[in-house]
Design an enzyme around this catalytic site. Sequence first.
Site, PDB file in Angstrom:
ATOM      1  CE  LYS B  97     -80.607   0.746 -10.915  1.00 18.63           C
ATOM      2  NZ  LYS B  97     -81.914   0.055 -10.940  1.00 18.63           N
ATOM      3  CD  GLU B 119     -80.337  -7.353 -12.265  1.00 22.67           C
ATOM      4  OE1 GLU B 119     -80.040  -8.279 -11.496  1.00 22.67           O
ATOM      5  OE2 GLU B 119     -80.838  -6.276 -11.866  1.00 22.67           O
ATOM      6  CB  SER B 386     -82.281   8.009 -10.727  1.00 20.03           C
ATOM      7  OG  SER B 386     -82.204   8.102 -12.143  1.00 20.03           O
TER       8      SER B 386
END
Lengths: 260, 405
Positions: B97, B119, B386
């Site tokens: 991210k 969010e 991830s």
Amino acid sequence: MAIRFDHKPGLVIYLTAGDPTLDATRAVAVAAIDAGADVIELGVPFSDPLADGPVIQRAMERAVARGVSLRDVVKLAREIRAARPAAGIVIFSYFNPILHYGLHEFVDAAAAAGADGVLVTDLIVEEAGEYLIEMARVGLAPIFLAAPTSPDERLEAIATHCKGFIYAISRVGITGTQQTMTSDAASLVARIRRWSTLPVAVGFGISNSEHVAQVAEFADAAVVGSAIVGLIEGSTPEAAPGAVARFIEGLRLPQAALAR
Amino acid sequence: MASIIVPAVPSESRAGRFGVYGGRYVPETLMAALVELEREYDLAKADAAFQAELADLLKNYAGRPTALYYCKRLSEQLGGAKIYLKREDLLHTGAHKINNALGQGLLARRMGKKRIIAETGAGQHGVATATVCALLGLECVVYMGDVDMERQELNVLRMRLLGAEVRGVSSGSKTLKDAISEAMRDWVTNVRTTYYLLGSALGAHPYPTMVRDFHRCISLEMKEQILEREGRLPTAVIACVGGGSNAIGAWHAFIADRQVRLIGVEAGGRGTALGEHAARFRGGSPGVLQGTFSYVLQDENGQIALTHSVSAGLDYASVGPEHAMLHDLGRAEYVVQDDAAALDAVVRLARTEGILPALESAHAVAEALRLAPTMEARDILVVNLSGRGDKDMGILARELNLQGA
């Protein structure tokens, strides 16, 4: 049947259909029309109402939990049309319930029910190609939102595609009450008038006769939503039609008369 | 089952389409902001100084390039394909991210926005955003569903420590979907001053394209690394798919390499009934949610369905529009792994390789565990790992009974 603003100022009344019940919404709509509402907006309950504030969110959550669907709202429009042939009726929805129903099938059903127009909260003019073709095929009025943030070229496109009336959003933000009107609304309506002779209704945050009187100075109609939905939330189903009728009658009275 | 609706017709006038999917389905109030964002992003993309600053931060702050690690013990145990992990879990803040948060954070600063909203589901995007806001001196508000705040409490605490305000969302399913709706309500209200730093390849144009571009570095590095190590492209690249940002980043440089299988893993949750999973390509149908036209889990009235996954990051009713296109084209395959398989994969990877994957990434690991033994020794699987699993210790302690006897 048509969208006309015979009263001055015009009043558009938004109801979340099916809250608390479909029968109650029908009774409230009829009472609202008799009390002087020119147009009834029937809000289609949706699970994810991202343009709505807490009052309408709660109403939608209750109606969704009861299983109220777009199909029910079309049926409700038919019943209100039968009861009050002269009133304006607009179906007000998020796009997904309409897509799932089928655009073609939905406009056929809405037109057959006697609705005058449709407003889709999350459908902008650029994405509305097929929708506009379908709406024109059955003679329904597409109503688009115009926002204070819309630049002139967008207002021109919105004015070009709207029929019935143009819905001017009074301020940036979601639906719900506010204390005072901002200067956004008047300047937006003035900009819209450069491209359209349609009536302009101003909505979002209009909750009392003072707001309605302010809107009347520069627009053709005021849209009242959350204040009515909140009133219904606080009433019993039996008392809601009377309470809404009294509230609507009060919206056109001058403040001084209310104070007496 | 999926019902057929009239698909949107692709049109020149519609920006940001992936086949028929994507587009912009938003309240009019946001349109000017989306148009401005698209224009500013295009300018930034072409600006060498912007790209140089981003490259420097990705390298020296976030820790790129990330390693491509060969799982020797795991591959030998399973027999069959060689398994590699692309170690996005080693990045600063613990997941991929940060790639996107840095890119959009620099863009927000370039646009002169001082207030950032975001969010988050699992909290990884929230932590990455809070981190970048701290780095760049920007105000940060993160919306997070109440259910997710409870199950990813560690990340809530991290965001607060970093100076972000975390606002709980108690509507709907109290998860990622509701956090996005609340962030969009904030954006509609504060659109003149606020930048919405969306964390997945979702939402209205230009977000799906922009977020994918900021994660494209994953597949670019992966391709170079595997060619250097093996002298050939992998048989398949496997990634979990919530909104789909890590998957699209891990795949994008391979889309034109038709021989490379692209395998996306959705969350099977705890059952096949609507509401028990987040497998959009198995139980969903085309629809519009939160700004984009894509596959959506919905009921017979077009109401968005509730979802379930043990991993907050995969617990979402829709999926990025580029994935919808890749699905329909048959270019990517989408499979399902359930909660139990993901938990098993966490344990297996932890005890075989000493690597603790996030529950989201564990879904991709689970698919590799299933697939590798069915393949040949010359096959190569690359799993995009991830994120790391530290954030999941509360859930893992409970589910795996780590505190018991």
